[in-house]
Design an enzyme around this catalytic site. Structure first.
Site, PDB file in Angstrom:
ATOM      1  N   ARG A   1       0.591  -1.764  -0.268  1.00 34.16           N
ATOM      2  CA  ARG A   1       0.381  -2.210  -1.639  1.00 34.16           C
ATOM      3  C   ARG A   1       0.854  -3.651  -1.807  1.00 34.16           C
ATOM      4  O   ARG A   1       1.989  -3.979  -1.446  1.00 34.16           O
ATOM      5  CB  ARG A   1       1.115  -1.300  -2.626  1.00 34.16           C
TER       6      ARG A   1
ATOM      7  N   ARG B   1      10.452  -0.840  -3.601  1.00 32.49           N
ATOM      8  CA  ARG B   1       9.142  -1.420  -3.886  1.00 32.49           C
ATOM      9  C   ARG B   1       8.739  -2.333  -2.726  1.00 32.49           C
ATOM     10  O   ARG B   1       8.999  -3.529  -2.732  1.00 32.49           O
ATOM     11  CB  ARG B   1       9.185  -2.202  -5.203  1.00 32.49           C
TER      12      ARG B   1
ATOM     13  N   GLU C   1      11.321   6.803 -10.603  1.00 29.83           N
ATOM     14  CA  GLU C   1      10.210   7.634 -10.149  1.00 29.83           C
ATOM     15  C   GLU C   1      10.254   7.847  -8.634  1.00 29.83           C
ATOM     16  O   GLU C   1      10.402   6.902  -7.876  1.00 29.83           O
ATOM     17  CB  GLU C   1       8.879   6.982 -10.517  1.00 29.83           C
TER      18      GLU C   1
ATOM     19  N   SER D   1       4.719  11.093  -8.636  1.00 34.52           N
ATOM     20  CA  SER D   1       3.807  11.274  -9.762  1.00 34.52           C
ATOM     21  C   SER D   1       2.815  12.359  -9.378  1.00 34.52           C
ATOM     22  O   SER D   1       2.219  12.299  -8.297  1.00 34.52           O
ATOM     23  CB  SER D   1       3.057   9.980 -10.087  1.00 34.52           C
TER      24      SER D   1
ATOM     25  N   ARG E   1      11.865   6.082  -0.751  1.00 37.91           N
ATOM     26  CA  ARG E   1      12.618   6.370  -1.979  1.00 37.91           C
ATOM     27  C   ARG E   1      13.501   7.605  -1.809  1.00 37.91           C
ATOM     28  O   ARG E   1      14.561   7.698  -2.426  1.00 37.91           O
ATOM     29  CB  ARG E   1      11.664   6.535  -3.162  1.00 37.91           C
TER      30      ARG E   1
END
Length: 332
Positions: free
Chosen positions: A166, A181, A253, A256, A294
């Site tokens: 990403r 991130r 988070e 999801s 994470r």
């Protein structure tokens, strides 16, 4: 062209609001959260133990990459194996090994294109254009593209461990420390394909599967339902699972879980035959269960002990071969 640029329509049951501040907390799980403590930030713990090396990654690739070493790399491998064993052995998913490079049609089918073109890494070799996947949702969902499925065989349940790439467009200055991130990270993804009528029940089931990962890892977490204005482009309803990170004193988070209704199926041509022979669009659902990086961050921060060691949950010991990472970076 206009049609593929229009997002999914939220369900009426989704809360109102346009940001994460309006998310509705559903429940909390795991042990009571430990106190916030800035000294427990996973970046500091990982560097001190010698298992995370952001400086080496920066020399190799630049910002937003990391290198894991020794027990850190072993922990990442253990987590992926643990998640896949749980989902295939107990939750009924079929494991896949899928391409990490896909074409434009595949990206368009799940909604990454054209909306998120700036967030994708693309390659061009001659006249051949391919994109590095941002999540295994893309190839897994498109395994059924342009097919007419038998409703009696539904739901389909797929899982895969892949790297995710990403560009993080628009994320300048956010989460610059640590591994929350990154441009490249690994994740175990879940995808379910069912009839539209069955989608709400399948969403709850997938949420349970993702939540079970956190229960077994003995991590503190909470579940929130996202408001309409904070939904992803393809989702009509989403639960976020947020893990407690004492190093920053916040829930962040970690998964999801989304119901996309027939939105992706219409783009990708995924239909099923009804009992009377009619063809209808299928419903698609996806969720992270879980991202490796994470989860490592949460284990380091919640498992940090006063003597400088990190204690791992019982569920991982048979996968790692150790229960503690000691202050000098060795294990026991």
């Amino acid at each position: 062209l206009l049609g593929v640029a229009v997002p999914n329509i939220p369900l009426d049951s989704v809360p109102d609001g346009d940001s994460e501040k309006e998310a509705v907390e559903i429940r909390r799980g795991g042990p009571p959260p430990c106190e916030a403590d800035g000294s427990r930030h996973h970046a500091d713990i990982g560097e001190r133990l010698g298992i995370l090396d952001g400086k080496a990654a920066a020399r190799l690739s630049g910002a937003r990459f990391t290198v894991s070493r020794g027990p850190g790399a072993r922990l990442e491998r253990a987590l992926a194996d643990f998640f896949l064993d749980l989902h295939t052995g107990e939750h009924g998913y079929t494991e896949h090994s899928v391409p990490f490079l896909v074409n434009r049609d595949t990206m368009t089918g799940t909604g990454q294109l054209p909306k998120f073109a700036e967030d994708l890494f693309a390659t061009q070799v001659g006249d051949r254009e391919l994109f590095l996947i941002p999540t295994a949702e893309v190839p897994l969902t498109n395994l059924l593209a342009q097919q007419a499925l038998d409703a009696r065989e539904m739901p389909y349940a797929f899982t895969a461990r892949t790297p995710c790439f990403r560009a993080e467009a628009g994320a300048y200055g956010r989460d610059t420390r640590g591994i929350l991130r990154l441009h490249q990270f690994e994740k175990v993804e879940l995808v379910r394909v069912c009839t539209l009528e069955d989608a709400p029940a399948q969403l709850e089931l997938m949420l349970e599967h993702a939540e079970e990962c956190l229960r077994r890892l003995e991590l503190s977490y909470r579940i929130v339902q996202l408001p309409a204005g904070d939904l992803g482009f393809s989702a009509r309803s989403t639960y976020d699972i947020e893990v407690w990170l004492p190093g920053s004193g916040s829930y962040r988070e970690i998964s999801s879980v989304s119901d996309c209704g027939t939105f992706q199926a219409r783009r990708a041509g995924i239909r099923h035959r009804t009992a009377d022979g009619r063809k209808e669009y299928a419903a698609t659902l996806n969720g992270s269960a879980l991202p490796i990086g994470r989860t490592v961050a949460a284990l380091l921060e919640q498992g940090a002990r006063p003597d400088g060691s990190v204690e791992l949950p019982e569920a991982l010991i048979s996968y790692t071969g150790f229960r503690r990472i000691l202050p000098d970076g060795t294990t026991e």
